[in-house]
Design a protein around this motif. Structure first.
Motif, PDB file in Angstrom:
ATOM      1  N   THR A  12     -16.483  -0.399  -8.083  1.00 38.57           N
ATOM      2  CA  THR A  12     -17.136   0.871  -7.756  1.00 38.57           C
ATOM      3  C   THR A  12     -16.142   1.672  -6.920  1.00 38.57           C
ATOM      4  O   THR A  12     -15.277   1.077  -6.275  1.00 38.57           O
ATOM      5  CB  THR A  12     -18.442   0.663  -6.961  1.00 38.57           C
ATOM      6  OG1 THR A  12     -18.126   0.031  -5.721  1.00 38.57           O
ATOM      7  CG2 THR A  12     -19.441  -0.177  -7.736  1.00 38.57           C
ATOM      8  N   SER A  14     -16.280   3.222  -4.088  1.00 39.19           N
ATOM      9  CA  SER A  14     -16.259   3.084  -2.633  1.00 39.19           C
ATOM     10  C   SER A  14     -15.980   1.653  -2.177  1.00 39.19           C
ATOM     11  O   SER A  14     -15.886   1.388  -0.986  1.00 39.19           O
ATOM     12  CB  SER A  14     -17.591   3.560  -2.061  1.00 39.19           C
ATOM     13  OG  SER A  14     -18.645   2.854  -2.670  1.00 39.19           O
ATOM     14  N   CYS A  15     -15.847   0.759  -3.115  1.00 43.26           N
ATOM     15  CA  CYS A  15     -15.688  -0.662  -2.769  1.00 43.26           C
ATOM     16  C   CYS A  15     -14.273  -0.946  -2.264  1.00 43.26           C
ATOM     17  O   CYS A  15     -13.296  -0.779  -2.984  1.00 43.26           O
ATOM     18  CB  CYS A  15     -16.025  -1.500  -3.998  1.00 43.26           C
ATOM     19  SG  CYS A  15     -15.296  -3.155  -4.018  1.00 43.26           S
ATOM     20  N   VAL A  16     -14.183  -1.411  -1.041  1.00 38.90           N
ATOM     21  CA  VAL A  16     -12.881  -1.623  -0.398  1.00 38.90           C
ATOM     22  C   VAL A  16     -12.112  -2.778  -1.022  1.00 38.90           C
ATOM     23  O   VAL A  16     -10.900  -2.681  -1.261  1.00 38.90           O
ATOM     24  CB  VAL A  16     -13.105  -1.868   1.109  1.00 38.90           C
ATOM     25  CG1 VAL A  16     -11.881  -2.449   1.770  1.00 38.90           C
ATOM     26  CG2 VAL A  16     -13.515  -0.573   1.786  1.00 38.90           C
ATOM     27  N   MET A  20      -8.424  -2.885  -2.746  1.00 38.11           N
ATOM     28  CA  MET A  20      -7.389  -3.837  -2.364  1.00 38.11           C
ATOM     29  C   MET A  20      -6.879  -4.592  -3.583  1.00 38.11           C
ATOM     30  O   MET A  20      -5.672  -4.819  -3.751  1.00 38.11           O
ATOM     31  CB  MET A  20      -7.937  -4.828  -1.327  1.00 38.11           C
ATOM     32  CG  MET A  20      -8.125  -4.207   0.051  1.00 38.11           C
ATOM     33  SD  MET A  20      -9.236  -5.144   1.125  1.00 38.11           S
ATOM     34  CE  MET A  20      -8.286  -6.618   1.455  1.00 38.11           C
ATOM     35  N   VAL A  56     -19.247  -6.652  -6.248  1.00 39.74           N
ATOM     36  CA  VAL A  56     -17.962  -6.206  -6.795  1.00 39.74           C
ATOM     37  C   VAL A  56     -16.867  -6.477  -5.764  1.00 39.74           C
ATOM     38  O   VAL A  56     -17.158  -6.548  -4.576  1.00 39.74           O
ATOM     39  CB  VAL A  56     -17.974  -4.688  -7.135  1.00 39.74           C
ATOM     40  CG1 VAL A  56     -18.703  -4.429  -8.435  1.00 39.74           C
ATOM     41  CG2 VAL A  56     -18.555  -3.863  -6.018  1.00 39.74           C
TER      42      VAL A  56
ATOM     43  N   GLU B  35      -7.081  -4.771   6.596  1.00 41.46           N
ATOM     44  CA  GLU B  35      -8.210  -3.856   6.469  1.00 41.46           C
ATOM     45  C   GLU B  35      -9.282  -4.156   7.508  1.00 41.46           C
ATOM     46  O   GLU B  35      -9.714  -3.272   8.237  1.00 41.46           O
ATOM     47  CB  GLU B  35      -8.809  -3.940   5.051  1.00 41.46           C
ATOM     48  CG  GLU B  35      -8.020  -3.208   3.987  1.00 41.46           C
ATOM     49  CD  GLU B  35      -6.781  -3.955   3.514  1.00 41.46           C
ATOM     50  OE1 GLU B  35      -6.627  -5.147   3.832  1.00 41.46           O
ATOM     51  OE2 GLU B  35      -5.959  -3.343   2.804  1.00 41.46           O
ATOM     52  N   ALA B  39     -12.273  -1.176   7.550  1.00 39.12           N
ATOM     53  CA  ALA B  39     -12.210  -0.641   6.187  1.00 39.12           C
ATOM     54  C   ALA B  39     -13.580  -0.641   5.513  1.00 39.12           C
ATOM     55  O   ALA B  39     -13.809   0.122   4.574  1.00 39.12           O
ATOM     56  CB  ALA B  39     -11.220  -1.436   5.350  1.00 39.12           C
ATOM     57  N   LEU B  40     -14.481  -1.484   5.994  1.00 41.72           N
ATOM     58  CA  LEU B  40     -15.803  -1.555   5.377  1.00 41.72           C
ATOM     59  C   LEU B  40     -16.764  -0.519   5.961  1.00 41.72           C
ATOM     60  O   LEU B  40     -17.892  -0.386   5.492  1.00 41.72           O
ATOM     61  CB  LEU B  40     -16.400  -2.961   5.552  1.00 41.72           C
ATOM     62  CG  LEU B  40     -15.584  -4.095   4.939  1.00 41.72           C
ATOM     63  CD1 LEU B  40     -16.273  -5.427   5.149  1.00 41.72           C
ATOM     64  CD2 LEU B  40     -15.358  -3.872   3.458  1.00 41.72           C
ATOM     65  N   PHE B  56     -11.698   2.878   5.185  1.00 33.69           N
ATOM     66  CA  PHE B  56     -10.565   2.405   4.392  1.00 33.69           C
ATOM     67  C   PHE B  56      -9.315   3.225   4.712  1.00 33.69           C
ATOM     68  O   PHE B  56      -8.232   2.677   4.939  1.00 33.69           O
ATOM     69  CB  PHE B  56     -10.896   2.512   2.899  1.00 33.69           C
ATOM     70  CG  PHE B  56      -9.840   1.931   1.997  1.00 33.69           C
ATOM     71  CD1 PHE B  56      -8.987   2.752   1.274  1.00 33.69           C
ATOM     72  CD2 PHE B  56      -9.683   0.561   1.884  1.00 33.69           C
ATOM     73  CE1 PHE B  56      -8.009   2.215   0.443  1.00 33.69           C
ATOM     74  CE2 PHE B  56      -8.704   0.014   1.056  1.00 33.69           C
ATOM     75  CZ  PHE B  56      -7.870   0.850   0.336  1.00 33.69           C
ATOM     76  N   LYS B  60      -5.810   2.133   6.686  1.00 35.72           N
ATOM     77  CA  LYS B  60      -4.490   2.392   6.085  1.00 35.72           C
ATOM     78  C   LYS B  60      -3.556   3.066   7.091  1.00 35.72           C
ATOM     79  O   LYS B  60      -2.363   2.787   7.132  1.00 35.72           O
ATOM     80  CB  LYS B  60      -4.636   3.315   4.866  1.00 35.72           C
ATOM     81  CG  LYS B  60      -4.800   2.562   3.566  1.00 35.72           C
ATOM     82  CD  LYS B  60      -4.441   3.450   2.413  1.00 35.72           C
ATOM     83  CE  LYS B  60      -4.055   2.761   1.137  1.00 35.72           C
ATOM     84  NZ  LYS B  60      -3.806   1.381   1.092  1.00 35.72           N
ATOM     85  N   VAL B 136     -21.107  -0.138   1.459  1.00 31.30           N
ATOM     86  CA  VAL B 136     -19.972   0.597   0.893  1.00 31.30           C
ATOM     87  C   VAL B 136     -19.483  -0.087  -0.394  1.00 31.30           C
ATOM     88  O   VAL B 136     -19.122   0.564  -1.364  1.00 31.30           O
ATOM     89  CB  VAL B 136     -18.838   0.683   1.943  1.00 31.30           C
ATOM     90  CG1 VAL B 136     -17.529   1.080   1.330  1.00 31.30           C
ATOM     91  CG2 VAL B 136     -19.219   1.640   3.039  1.00 31.30           C
ATOM     92  N   CYS B 137     -19.480  -1.414  -0.381  1.00 29.24           N
ATOM     93  CA  CYS B 137     -19.010  -2.166  -1.555  1.00 29.24           C
ATOM     94  C   CYS B 137     -20.027  -2.119  -2.692  1.00 29.24           C
ATOM     95  O   CYS B 137     -19.717  -1.776  -3.829  1.00 29.24           O
ATOM     96  CB  CYS B 137     -18.780  -3.631  -1.209  1.00 29.24           C
ATOM     97  SG  CYS B 137     -17.871  -3.943   0.304  1.00 29.24           S
TER      98      CYS B 137
END
Lengths: 82, 305
Positions: A12, A14-16, A20, A56, B35, B39-40, B56, B60, B136-137
């Motif tokens: 997705t 927005s998925c960090v 990565m 994800v 991260e 990052a989340l 995120f 960085k 977020v994920c």
């Protein structure tokens, strides 16, 4: 020359961990197909069916499913040296 | 022999690294990644100097700053144990399946924290089958579905806001009578027509078949209620990642490393910074300040030993 394995990443935007994973593939010059499951409902269903879960990223490497950005497993499956 | 090992490379670790680099310390950062929890974070609008960014991109920036000073960073590394033998610290762990060990004169623990779990029946079974700790994920997978965010701080409020734009309906479930998060976020949430706030509600059980189907909670009168939902996002706080600290390092009841105003711990030469420590407020801006403080304290220690 060894042919690169077929890689598909279900992600997705927005998925960090997805970002990565993609950065990792790019840094190692590894080609992959990105599938945005937030925009593609069929792909989301496909991902859930193949992986049995909804998190994800899901990274498919020549049919082998890697759930999350499991770098150790990815390095092993792609036979990458450190 | 290294002067310093910094364990962790998110807000506090990166900050410590920048300070250590500018003082030409012989140091290394050992981390899972660069991260971290930063990052989340979704939207970040309270980091001084940056009106609006996201976790995120901010992570960085921290990494770029470390790279500018050519900081030595060993990633994909999980530190399992830190021991002190004489005046030397031994930091050991695993990097991509291989054991490693490094020695240094000082250590800064900047390992942050990880999401707290509800510890209710069904939570483990339905992890990634409707239960998530990262909106977020995984949030986008719940487009047009009915979801619940559990929690009362900024993390939960941001989660509910993000989900309100995606999901059909969002239940925001808070065990306390009021939210602990920022007023600005609370006001935004109250304006969302598809968000229902349930205060004084304590999650009891998660049920379903192959995936999550129901959340059972106890309301403020003690009665059990049932919500039919497709997803649950747990944002109820964090647990410190301090398990690898030397055994004689003092921790509080929450498992946080106890530090003084100089980020010193009860063990000479061992420092802690950021969310792993007993800092009362867990914020990125505080963590970066702590990282700088810990580095300066480590430098002071090295100069006098």
């Amino acid at each position: 020359m060894t042919q690169q394995k077929k890689i598909k990443i279900y992600s997705t935007p927005s998925c960090v961990y997805c970002k990565m994973a993609k950065e990792f593939f790019n840094q190692n010059n590894i080609q992959f197909e990105n599938v945005d499951v937030s925009a593609n409902h069929e792909a989301a269903e496909e991902m859930i069916k193949k992986s049995g879960q909804m998190g994800v990223p899901v990274i498919e490497i020549d049919g082998q499913m890697v759930i999350g950005f499991d770098k150790e497993r990815i390095v092993e499956l792609l036979d990458l040296k450190k | 022999m290294l002067d310093l090992i910094i364990v962790g490379s998110s807000a506090s670790g990166a900050s410590a690294g920048i300070w250590a680099a500018r003082r030409n310390l012989n140091f290394k950062i050992i981390a899972l990644d660069t991260e971290g929890e930063v990052a989340l974070s979704g939207e970040v609008s309270n980091y001084p100097g940056i009106i609006e960014t996201n976790g995120f991109d901010l992570a960085k920036k921290f990494k770029e700053h470390l790279d500018y000073y050519k900081a030595n960073i060993q990633i994909d590394s999980e530190v399992k144990e830190i021991k002190k033998e004489g005046d030397i610290f031994i930091v050991s762990g695993v990097q991509l399946g291989k054991n490693f060990e490094e020695k240094s004169k000082t250590v800064i623990l900047a390992t942050g924290s990880k999401p707290k779990h509800l510890n209710v029946p069904g939570e483990k079974e339905f992890y990634h089958k409707g239960v998530s700790y990262c909106t977020v994920c995984d949030g986008p997978l719940f487009k047009d579905k009915v979801v619940a965010t559990i929690g009362g701080g900024n993390s939960a409020l941001e989660s509910a806001l993000m989900l309100s734009a995606l999901a059909k309906k969002v239940y925001l479930i808070n065990k306390n009578p009021k939210f602990k998060g920022e007023e600005m976020l609370i006001e935004k949430i109250k304006k969302m027509p598809n968000v229902e706030i349930i205060n004084g509600a304590l999650a009891q059980e998660i049920k379903g078949g192959n995936f999550v189907e129901k959340l059972i909670y106890k309301d403020k009168s003690g009665e059990l209620n049932e919500l039919s939902i497709d997803g649950i996002f747990v944002h109820i706080g964090m647990l410190p990642n301090g398990q690898m600290a030397p055994q004689n390092v003092k921790k509080n009841d929450l498992g946080e490393i106890e530090i003084n105003t100089k980020c010193e711990t009860s063990l000479s030469g061992f420092f802690a910074a950021g969310d792993v420590a007993n800092v009362p407020y867990k914020q990125i801006a505080i963590a970066t300040g702590q990282g700088a403080c810990a580095a300066l304290s480590a430098i002071s220690y090295l100069n006098s030993h």
